[in-house]
Design an enzyme around this catalytic site. Structure first.
Site, PDB file in Angstrom:
ATOM      1  N   HIS A 175      33.562  36.580  43.893  1.00  0.00           N
ATOM      2  CA  HIS A 175      35.025  36.913  44.517  1.00  0.00           C
ATOM      3  C   HIS A 175      35.565  35.199  44.901  1.00  0.00           C
ATOM      4  O   HIS A 175      35.353  34.399  45.218  1.00  0.00           O
ATOM      5  CB  HIS A 175      35.458  37.582  46.194  1.00  0.00           C
ATOM      6  CG  HIS A 175      36.532  37.660  46.599  1.00  0.00           C
ATOM      7  ND1 HIS A 175      37.597  38.491  45.912  1.00  0.00           N
ATOM      8  CD2 HIS A 175      37.570  37.383  47.401  1.00  0.00           C
ATOM      9  CE1 HIS A 175      38.693  38.131  46.807  1.00  0.00           C
ATOM     10  NE2 HIS A 175      38.805  37.669  47.518  1.00  0.00           N
TER      11      HIS A 175
ATOM     12  N   ASN B  55      30.201  40.665  39.933  1.00  0.00           N
ATOM     13  CA  ASN B  55      30.815  40.210  38.774  1.00  0.00           C
ATOM     14  C   ASN B  55      30.888  38.334  39.746  1.00  0.00           C
ATOM     15  O   ASN B  55      31.054  37.608  39.363  1.00  0.00           O
ATOM     16  CB  ASN B  55      31.963  40.626  39.082  1.00  0.00           C
ATOM     17  CG  ASN B  55      32.879  40.478  39.699  1.00  0.00           C
ATOM     18  OD1 ASN B  55      32.006  39.963  41.378  1.00  0.00           O
ATOM     19  ND2 ASN B  55      33.791  41.176  40.125  1.00  0.00           N
TER      20      ASN B  55
ATOM     21  N   TYR C  40      38.591  43.683  52.095  1.00  0.00           N
ATOM     22  CA  TYR C  40      39.252  44.086  50.921  1.00  0.00           C
ATOM     23  C   TYR C  40      40.663  44.563  51.110  1.00  0.00           C
ATOM     24  O   TYR C  40      41.795  44.265  50.168  1.00  0.00           O
ATOM     25  CB  TYR C  40      38.405  44.851  50.356  1.00  0.00           C
ATOM     26  CG  TYR C  40      37.189  43.647  48.988  1.00  0.00           C
ATOM     27  CD1 TYR C  40      37.922  43.487  48.077  1.00  0.00           C
ATOM     28  CD2 TYR C  40      35.842  43.608  49.333  1.00  0.00           C
ATOM     29  CE1 TYR C  40      37.212  42.194  47.231  1.00  0.00           C
ATOM     30  CE2 TYR C  40      35.799  42.961  48.676  1.00  0.00           C
ATOM     31  CZ  TYR C  40      35.395  42.357  47.456  1.00  0.00           C
ATOM     32  OH  TYR C  40      34.756  41.370  46.932  1.00  0.00           O
TER      33      TYR C  40
ATOM     34  N   LYS D  22      28.960  36.486  46.006  1.00  0.00           N
ATOM     35  CA  LYS D  22      28.736  38.019  46.226  1.00  0.00           C
ATOM     36  C   LYS D  22      26.624  38.205  46.266  1.00  0.00           C
ATOM     37  O   LYS D  22      26.299  36.887  45.745  1.00  0.00           O
ATOM     38  CB  LYS D  22      28.316  39.027  44.939  1.00  0.00           C
ATOM     39  CG  LYS D  22      30.576  38.998  45.411  1.00  0.00           C
ATOM     40  CD  LYS D  22      31.385  39.210  44.400  1.00  0.00           C
ATOM     41  CE  LYS D  22      32.637  39.815  44.640  1.00  0.00           C
ATOM     42  NZ  LYS D  22      33.338  40.708  43.976  1.00  0.00           N
TER      43      LYS D  22
ATOM     44  N   GLU E 194      42.222  35.350  53.803  1.00  0.00           N
ATOM     45  CA  GLU E 194      41.497  35.798  54.132  1.00  0.00           C
ATOM     46  C   GLU E 194      40.158  34.628  55.012  1.00  0.00           C
ATOM     47  O   GLU E 194      39.143  34.818  55.820  1.00  0.00           O
ATOM     48  CB  GLU E 194      41.050  34.733  52.110  1.00  0.00           C
ATOM     49  CG  GLU E 194      41.164  36.950  51.894  1.00  0.00           C
ATOM     50  CD  GLU E 194      41.100  36.677  50.358  1.00  0.00           C
ATOM     51  OE1 GLU E 194      41.162  37.692  50.047  1.00  0.00           O
ATOM     52  OE2 GLU E 194      40.693  36.088  49.959  1.00  0.00           O
TER      53      GLU E 194
HETATM   54  P1  CMP Z   1      36.876  40.844  43.480  1.00  0.00           P
HETATM   55  O1  CMP Z   1      37.115  39.231  42.974  1.00  0.00           O
HETATM   56  O2  CMP Z   1      35.735  40.764  44.923  1.00  0.00           O
HETATM   57  O3  CMP Z   1      37.568  42.131  43.500  1.00  0.00           O
HETATM   58  C1  CMP Z   1      37.880  43.336  43.942  1.00  0.00           C
HETATM   59  C2  CMP Z   1      36.340  43.557  43.511  1.00  0.00           C
HETATM   60  O4  CMP Z   1      35.900  44.858  43.451  1.00  0.00           O
HETATM   61  C3  CMP Z   1      35.393  43.240  42.200  1.00  0.00           C
HETATM   62  O5  CMP Z   1      35.771  41.368  42.632  1.00  0.00           O
HETATM   63  C4  CMP Z   1      34.998  43.602  41.948  1.00  0.00           C
HETATM   64  O6  CMP Z   1      33.038  43.811  42.576  1.00  0.00           O
HETATM   65  C5  CMP Z   1      35.075  45.095  42.016  1.00  0.00           C
HETATM   66  N1  CMP Z   1      35.738  46.356  41.400  1.00  0.00           N
HETATM   67  C6  CMP Z   1      37.221  46.330  41.168  1.00  0.00           C
HETATM   68  N2  CMP Z   1      37.170  47.469  40.290  1.00  0.00           N
HETATM   69  C7  CMP Z   1      35.842  48.116  40.205  1.00  0.00           C
HETATM   70  C8  CMP Z   1      35.537  48.828  39.952  1.00  0.00           C
HETATM   71  N3  CMP Z   1      36.755  49.885  38.446  1.00  0.00           N
HETATM   72  N4  CMP Z   1      34.156  49.697  39.494  1.00  0.00           N
HETATM   73  C9  CMP Z   1      33.032  48.608  40.065  1.00  0.00           C
HETATM   74  N5  CMP Z   1      34.047  47.418  40.960  1.00  0.00           N
HETATM   75  C10 CMP Z   1      34.548  46.986  40.641  1.00  0.00           C
END
Ligand code: CMP
Length: 198
Positions: free
Chosen positions: A156, A153, A51, A11, A167
């Protein structure tokens, strides 16, 4: 099984933190094979498509968030998972289009589950030590929600083989996926290591 594919995005925070090499190294050194990779700046429509490939996604992400709040003895911002899911999607659209990302496909035995194990849980604060998210970032649902943004984080990774296939088809043309052999696959997968001794 040996040709299972999974899809990963580094990301914008991973790119900005100069962790591209570190993240690829952690995934690659298991023996998984990189079969496609590119850098792009996605637009908001594309991120929404990504998503919402799984129609259940908003509900699932909302439930996960609410559960995490409750497990910590905290009150979630909303009790309706879909409402939480919609907010998360809006924040993700801003975050994921803020700069370049690296999209890639890795192939090998149990690729989907193996990559999820190496990546760690969604919330870095709660991800295990030794995982990419546990080792390189410190964000929490709480701070992300207070600041009205997506959790940072770093990566993904697809959650299932079915999700990975969808995907990969969204992010890559078939001809961008390279079919090739790595010499180390003989060591990883051959039943008898019978060409080592001369
Ligand atoms: P990812 O694995 O990309 O899948 C969904 C993404 O949404 C997740 O990683 C986070 O980056 C984001 N995400 C999921 N829950 C929350 C939340 N409660 N608040 C903010 N970001 C979130």
């Amino acid at each position: 099984m040996k040709t299972e594919k999974t899809f990963i995005i580094i990301k914008p925070d991973g790119v900005q933190r100069s962790l591209i090499g570190e993240i690829i190294q952690r995934l690659e050194r298991t023996g998984l094979k990189l079969v496609a990779v590119k850098m792009i700046v996605p637009d908001e429509n594309f991120i929404e498509k990504h998503y919402t490939i799984d129609p259940e996604w908003k509900g699932t992400v909302g439930e996960k968030t609410i559960k995490s709040y409750r497990e910590k003895g905290l009150k979630p911002p909303y009790d309706d998972p879909h409402k939480v899911g919609n907010i998360v999607l809006g924040n993700l659209k801003k975050f994921m289009t803020s700069g370049p990302v690296i999209a890639m496909v890795l192939q090998g035995l149990h690729a989907v589950k193996l990559v999820r194990k190496l990546v760690g849980g969604t919330e870095p604060f709660a991800s295990d030590v030794g995982t990419i998210r546990g080792d390189f970032v410190l964000d929490s649902y709480q701070l992300a929600d207070i600041d009205g943004r997506a959790i940072r984080n770093l990566v993904h990774a697809s959650g299932s083989i079915e999700e990975a296939n969808k995907e990969i088809a969204l992010w890559f043309k078939p001809e961008e996926i390279i079919n090739y052999r790595l010499i180390q696959e003989r060591i990883l997968y051959d039943v008898n290591l019978d060409e080592i001794l001369e």
